[in-house]
Enzyme design. Structure first.
Site, PDB file in Angstrom:
ATOM      1  N   HIS A 278       0.796  -1.166  -0.109  1.00 55.01           N
ATOM      2  CA  HIS A 278       0.047   0.091  -0.059  1.00 55.01           C
ATOM      3  C   HIS A 278       0.856   1.292   0.175  1.00 55.01           C
ATOM      4  O   HIS A 278       2.041   1.265   0.351  1.00 55.01           O
ATOM      5  CB  HIS A 278      -1.012   0.057   1.034  1.00 55.01           C
ATOM      6  CG  HIS A 278      -0.496   0.032   2.831  1.00 55.01           C
ATOM      7  ND1 HIS A 278       0.043   1.201   3.176  1.00 55.01           N
ATOM      8  CD2 HIS A 278      -0.053  -1.027   3.420  1.00 55.01           C
ATOM      9  CE1 HIS A 278       0.351   0.669   4.389  1.00 55.01           C
ATOM     10  NE2 HIS A 278       0.501  -0.533   4.556  1.00 55.01           N
TER      11      HIS A 278
ATOM     12  N   ASP B 188      -0.278   4.502   0.864  1.00 54.92           N
ATOM     13  CA  ASP B 188      -0.600   5.421   1.855  1.00 54.92           C
ATOM     14  C   ASP B 188       0.018   5.203   3.190  1.00 54.92           C
ATOM     15  O   ASP B 188       0.600   3.974   3.399  1.00 54.92           O
ATOM     16  CB  ASP B 188      -2.275   5.255   2.356  1.00 54.92           C
ATOM     17  CG  ASP B 188      -2.837   4.126   2.820  1.00 54.92           C
ATOM     18  OD1 ASP B 188      -2.273   3.023   2.501  1.00 54.92           O
ATOM     19  OD2 ASP B 188      -3.411   3.965   3.928  1.00 54.92           O
TER      20      ASP B 188
ATOM     21  N   GLU C  29      -4.979   1.589   3.192  1.00 49.56           N
ATOM     22  CA  GLU C  29      -4.963   0.725   4.004  1.00 49.56           C
ATOM     23  C   GLU C  29      -5.024   1.110   5.416  1.00 49.56           C
ATOM     24  O   GLU C  29      -5.556   0.424   6.188  1.00 49.56           O
ATOM     25  CB  GLU C  29      -3.770   0.039   3.688  1.00 49.56           C
ATOM     26  CG  GLU C  29      -3.792  -1.584   4.237  1.00 49.56           C
ATOM     27  CD  GLU C  29      -3.204  -1.455   5.780  1.00 49.56           C
ATOM     28  OE1 GLU C  29      -3.281  -2.568   6.522  1.00 49.56           O
ATOM     29  OE2 GLU C  29      -2.588  -0.590   6.319  1.00 49.56           O
ATOM     30  N   GLU C  30      -4.608   2.033   5.731  1.00 48.43           N
ATOM     31  CA  GLU C  30      -4.302   2.530   7.166  1.00 48.43           C
ATOM     32  C   GLU C  30      -5.355   3.141   7.678  1.00 48.43           C
ATOM     33  O   GLU C  30      -5.640   2.945   8.995  1.00 48.43           O
ATOM     34  CB  GLU C  30      -3.122   3.525   7.376  1.00 48.43           C
ATOM     35  CG  GLU C  30      -1.826   3.137   6.753  1.00 48.43           C
ATOM     36  CD  GLU C  30      -0.871   2.067   7.717  1.00 48.43           C
ATOM     37  OE1 GLU C  30      -1.581   1.891   8.572  1.00 48.43           O
ATOM     38  OE2 GLU C  30       0.215   1.791   7.475  1.00 48.43           O
TER      39      GLU C  30
HETATM   40 ZN   LIG Z   1       0.931  -1.239   6.551  1.00 45.50          ZN
END
Ligand SMILES: [Zn+2]
Length: 451
Positions: free
Chosen positions: A89, A91, A153-154
């Site tokens: 990811h 982000d 994702e975060e």
């Molecule tokens: Zn991660």
């Protein structure tokens, strides 16, 4: 290509990889509400450019409803060869308090072989591991390749999951590499075979219509903050074990850290004991953990002499892979209601849940990974668990039950992900990228294909 050629191709590509990681990690791609969106799009554009640069014939940004685009790349499988999906990811977590950083969070800085900066490990190291492994093949990939790099994702990363469910064909693969974890120690190879799931909720306790003078009313007026503290402390016994019924301790089949190692990585102060019972592997990877992660209460500097009418807390529960996050929340909520004193009013809101992950015992892809890792690190990997959750992993598992999912990466336990002074060890990144390239090669060999 021979394994030797692959190893030297990765080594030769490292200076470029480090430069690219510096550029990518200089972009503050925080996909949380309240942060500017433009850098997130800039990181998407750079990720797309990186995927193009390794010779994948098809690269595109994939719009994800209500979120930032995912970047998808693909090279068709040579006849008879399997397809591998590579995930990472772009982000990152917010930087937090800049004063806690030794170097500016978005000015990647090289110190003693480690690149410091937000996202240098989590998970831009994963992107550069994929890029560097693919670059070694100069456009002639030994197996089919798919790459998906997501952009949220975060923060509540569940939008891509819905997308995957609607577009199963796009990401279908025989093996899936998730480069968003790491080894217990630098140079000590491990494959993450279990992830705990998560459940979180906000609890509010109310007792009064409004704050009351603690001199005139204290001693008889029910304090919401005191009630909430009593409830929260009753979640654990004196040893730190969970008291909520229905959340038993589990057992992890594999070796965890020693108490000494754990104390060091966790920075536990001398004279302060660890909490909970069972082995550390059991406690960290196979059991429940409840943490109060936020409190809305008056601050010390803003304290007035008042009995509080309301108090709120955010409660996070880590759930072992076999556990059900929703049932877990129900058990915790029911327990809190039972222990609530004085008939306080309670409400529970902002529930989020994510399932854990348990890899199966391992097939051809895991065997190929073991050989690749042994060559890149000088010894075979062991199984470890990880505390964090990667929501997409379960969606992929559900969609493609036959695919083997392999979790490894350059986020070693000292990488300070989600914390100030996040860093990645560049030699570790080279070994991980080498592992990945060797793994793709191994998978194309007759022994891995079972012919
Ligand atoms: Zn991660």
């Amino acid at each position: 290509m021979t394994p030797e050629q692959i190893e030297s191709a990765v080594a030769a590509a490292m200076p470029q990889a480090v430069e690219e990681l510096r550029r990518l990690a200089a972009i503050p791609s925080v996909a949380f509400p309240g942060h500017p969106e433009e850098p997130v799009f800039a990181a998407a554009a750079m990720t797309e450019e990186l995927l193009r640069s390794v010779g994948l014939p098809r690269v595109q940004q994939v719009p994800v409803e209500g979120s930032f685009p995912a970047i998808f790349g693909e090279a068709p499988a040579p006849p008879g060869m399997p397809t591998v999906l590579l995930y990472a990811h772009y982000d990152v977590q917010p930087a937090g308090d800049p004063a806690a950083w030794r170097t500016p969070p978005f000015e990647p800085t090289l110190i003693d072989g480690k690149l410091y900066g937000r996202g240098c490990a989590d998970d831009k190291s994963g992107i550069l591991s994929h890029i560097t492994a693919l670059r070694a093949f100069q456009g002639r990939f030994p197996v089919g390749i798919k790459v998906i790099i997501e952009g949220q994702e975060e923060y509540a990363g569940e939008r891509l999951e819905a997308f995957v469910e609607r577009n199963p064909g796009l990401l279908r693969a025989d093996a899936i590499v998730v480069a968003d974890t790491g080894n217990p120690r630098i140079g000590d190879p491990a494959v993450t075979t279990s992830l705990r799931g998560m459940a979180a909720f906000t609890i509010e306790a109310r007792t009064l219509r409004e704050p009351l003078h603690s001199g005139s009313f204290g001693g008889a007026a029910p304090d919401a903050l005191a009630a909430l503290m009593r409830m929260l402390t009753s979640l654990h016994d004196d040893n730190g074990d969970i008291r909520v019924p229905g959340l038993p301790r589990g057992t992890f089949l594999g070796q965890g850290p020693s108490e000494e190692e754990f104390r060091k990585t966790a920075g536990v102060l001398d004279g302060v004991s660890l909490v909970g019972s069972g082995s550390l592997a059991d406690r960290l990877w196979a059991s429940y953990a409840i943490t109060v992660t936020g409190l809305d209460v008056p601050t010390v500097s803003g304290a007035v002499n008042a009995v509080q009418p309301a108090a709120r807390a955010r409660v996070t529960v880590r759930v072992p892979p076999a556990g059900d996050p929703k049932a877990t929340v129900n058990a915790v909520v029911e327990f809190l209601r039972k222990v609530a004193p004085w008939g306080v009013e309670l409400s529970f809101t902002d529930l989020t849940v994510g399932s854990g992950f348990q890899a199966d015992s391992g097939g051809k892809a895991r065997a190929a990974l073991n050989r690749a890792m042994e060559r890149a690190f000088g010894r075979p990997p062991r199984d470890v668990g990880a505390g964090g959750s990667i929501p997409l992993v379960n969606t992929l598992l559900k969609q493609f039950p036959a695919a083997e999912i392999l979790l490894f990466g350059a986020e070693d336990e000292d990488a300070a992900i989600h914390a100030p002074n996040e860093r990645v060890d560049l030699e570790e990144l080279r070994r991980v990228a080498t592992t990945e390239a060797l793994f793709l090669h191994e998978l194309s060999l007759p022994s891995a294909l079972g012919v």
